[in-house]
Motif scaffolding. Structure first.
Motif, short mmCIF file in Angstrom:
data_model
loop_
_atom_site.label_atom_id
_atom_site.label_comp_id
_atom_site.label_asym_id
_atom_site.label_seq_id
_atom_site.Cartn_x
_atom_site.Cartn_y
_atom_site.Cartn_z
N PHE A 31 0.85 -1.19 0.00
CA PHE A 31 0.00 0.00 0.00
C PHE A 31 0.88 1.24 0.00
CE2 PHE A 31 -2.67 3.16 2.32
CZ PHE A 31 -3.65 3.29 1.34
N LEU A 32 0.55 2.19 -0.86
CA LEU A 32 1.27 3.46 -1.06
C LEU A 32 2.45 3.33 -2.04
CD1 LEU A 32 1.49 4.75 2.64
CD2 LEU A 32 -0.17 5.45 0.91
N GLY A 33 2.79 2.10 -2.46
CA GLY A 33 3.93 1.91 -3.35
C GLY A 33 3.54 1.99 -4.82
N ASN A 34 4.45 1.55 -5.69
CA ASN A 34 4.18 1.44 -7.12
C ASN A 34 5.15 0.43 -7.73
OD1 ASN A 34 6.66 2.76 -7.51
ND2 ASN A 34 5.71 4.75 -7.89
N HIS A 35 5.22 0.39 -9.06
CA HIS A 35 6.04 -0.63 -9.72
C HIS A 35 7.53 -0.49 -9.42
CE1 HIS A 35 6.12 2.73 -12.67
NE2 HIS A 35 7.35 2.33 -12.87
N GLU A 36 7.96 0.64 -8.87
CA GLU A 36 9.38 0.82 -8.55
C GLU A 36 9.77 0.21 -7.20
OE1 GLU A 36 9.96 5.01 -8.68
OE2 GLU A 36 9.86 5.12 -10.87
N GLY A 40 -5.26 1.94 -8.06
CA GLY A 40 -5.15 3.08 -7.16
C GLY A 40 -3.74 3.56 -6.92
N HIS A 41 -2.75 2.92 -7.56
CA HIS A 41 -1.34 3.24 -7.32
C HIS A 41 -0.61 3.48 -8.65
CE1 HIS A 41 -2.52 1.12 -3.64
NE2 HIS A 41 -1.49 1.67 -3.03
N GLY A 42 0.41 4.32 -8.58
CA GLY A 42 1.26 4.56 -9.74
C GLY A 42 0.46 4.90 -10.98
N GLU A 43 0.78 4.24 -12.08
CA GLU A 43 0.10 4.51 -13.34
C GLU A 43 -1.20 3.72 -13.48
OE1 GLU A 43 2.65 4.93 -16.85
OE2 GLU A 43 4.37 5.05 -15.50
N SER A 44 -1.57 2.98 -12.42
CA SER A 44 -2.89 2.35 -12.35
C SER A 44 -3.80 3.13 -11.39
CB SER A 44 -2.79 0.90 -11.86
OG SER A 44 -2.09 0.09 -12.78
N VAL A 96 -1.07 12.82 6.59
CA VAL A 96 -1.61 11.46 6.75
C VAL A 96 -0.47 10.44 6.65
CG1 VAL A 96 -3.26 9.76 5.91
CG2 VAL A 96 -3.81 12.19 5.80
N LEU A 97 0.42 10.65 5.70
CA LEU A 97 1.53 9.72 5.52
C LEU A 97 2.47 9.71 6.72
CD1 LEU A 97 2.40 10.36 1.77
CD2 LEU A 97 1.20 8.39 2.75
N LEU A 144 8.46 10.37 -0.79
CA LEU A 144 8.27 9.46 -1.93
C LEU A 144 6.80 9.17 -2.17
CD1 LEU A 144 9.59 7.50 -4.01
CD2 LEU A 144 9.59 5.77 -2.18
N ARG A 145 6.06 8.85 -1.11
CA ARG A 145 4.66 8.44 -1.26
C ARG A 145 3.72 9.61 -1.51
NH1 ARG A 145 6.88 3.68 -2.09
NH2 ARG A 145 7.00 2.30 -0.28
N SER A 146 4.19 10.84 -1.32
CA SER A 146 3.33 12.01 -1.52
C SER A 146 2.99 12.24 -2.99
CB SER A 146 4.00 13.27 -0.95
OG SER A 146 4.06 13.20 0.47
N ARG A 147 3.61 11.46 -3.88
CA ARG A 147 3.29 11.57 -5.31
C ARG A 147 1.98 10.87 -5.65
NH1 ARG A 147 8.68 9.40 -8.18
NH2 ARG A 147 8.37 7.77 -6.61
N ASN A 148 1.42 10.13 -4.69
CA ASN A 148 0.20 9.36 -4.94
C ASN A 148 -1.04 10.24 -4.96
OD1 ASN A 148 0.78 6.41 -5.13
ND2 ASN A 148 1.81 6.78 -3.18
N ASN A 149 -2.11 9.67 -5.53
CA ASN A 149 -3.43 10.30 -5.55
C ASN A 149 -4.19 9.85 -4.30
OD1 ASN A 149 -6.20 10.76 -5.89
ND2 ASN A 149 -6.09 10.57 -8.10
N PRO A 150 -4.44 10.73 -3.34
CA PRO A 150 -5.06 10.29 -2.07
C PRO A 150 -6.46 9.72 -2.24
CG PRO A 150 -4.93 12.69 -2.19
CD PRO A 150 -4.12 12.17 -3.32
#
Length: 260
Positions: free
Chosen positions: A24-29, A50-54, A145-146, A169-175
């Protein structure tokens, strides 16, 4: 539905693939530091809904995620593979493996994934707790929140610098997308997998940081090959990628010898 994914191919075409699921909060990297140390195998890094480019893909439940995962793997014509997942990705990997007859799946490697709560009361309490986190994600600044998220007891091994780096790092996500995924795949909605995992007809390996007391204890309840990772807490692959890569190499080579 095909989830977004990145491919890193190996020159060794006869080897099985590694399909990676982030937390949770991660992506393909998320798994790249480990995968880079495993050049003998090809890799598929998936962005979960819900994460990264998905991030524009919204899942209703874990069963839907399982379906999309199978469709994504198939779309790359991957015929033999190991599934490796951390935390949320580990829970998805376990649920996926407990389905009937999954073509091409050779085994499962889970790092710090919860096998499921054992009572209805626990599941209800967790659904309520995840609902509160989802509400915070929708209403409050993501960085706040993070910071609170990474101050939960399970992340106690993080230093202030490590925590700050993760928040950045995780702040790039869409909340909004994160909130929807958290509720859809809440541990409170996950079935208790202890019994199905005990009957799993596939190799099942469970990794956990030696400082991660909670998941170290959970590991003892599983019918799995258990692997403590030195000098690491809950996020073992981030804190000690070399040790995790060494462990996974040993697992894959061990089972390669057993293949007909």
């Amino acid at each position: 539905m095909k989830l977004h994914a990145k491919v890193k191919r190996s020159a060794f075409a006869n080897q099985p693939w590694l399909v990676w699921l982030h937390g949770f909060l991660g992506n393909h990297e998320e798994w790249l530091p480990v995968a880079t140390l495993l050049p003998q195998w090809s890799h598929l890094f998936i962005d979960l809904p819900g994460h990264g480019e998905s991030s524009c893909i919204a899942a209703q439940n874990s069963q839907q995620v399982n379906k999309w995962l199978a469709e994504t793997v198939s779309s790359y014509n991957i015929l033999r593979y190991w599934l490796a997942g951390y935390s949320l990705g580990g829970r998805i990997a376990m649920q996926y493996a407990c389905q009937q007859e999954i073509s091409g799946l050779l085994g499962v490697i889970v790092e710090g994934g919860h096998p499921g709560l054992t009572s209805a009361a626990e599941r209800e309490a967790r659904r309520e707790a995840d609902g509160r986190w989802a509400q915070r994600l929708r209403e409050q600044p993501l960085s706040l929140v993070l910071d609170a998220w990474y101050r939960q007891p399970v992340f106690a091994s993080l230093t202030e610098a490590q925590r700050a780096a993760l928040v950045t790092l995780r702040s790039r996500n869409n909340p909004q997308a994160l909130a929807a995924m958290l509720e859809a795949t809440s541990l409170g909605r996950q079935p208790d997998l202890h019994a199905p995992l005990a009957k799993l007809g596939l190799p099942f390996h469970y990794l956990y940081g030696e400082k991660d007391n909670k998941f170290g204890a959970l590991a003892t309840q599983l019918t799995a090959s258990r692997h403590p990772i030195a000098a690491a807490g809950h996020n073992a692959h981030r804190e000690n990628p070399q040790a995790v890569a060494n462990c996974i190499t040993d697992i894959l080579l061990q089972h390669a010898k057993e293949e007909p």
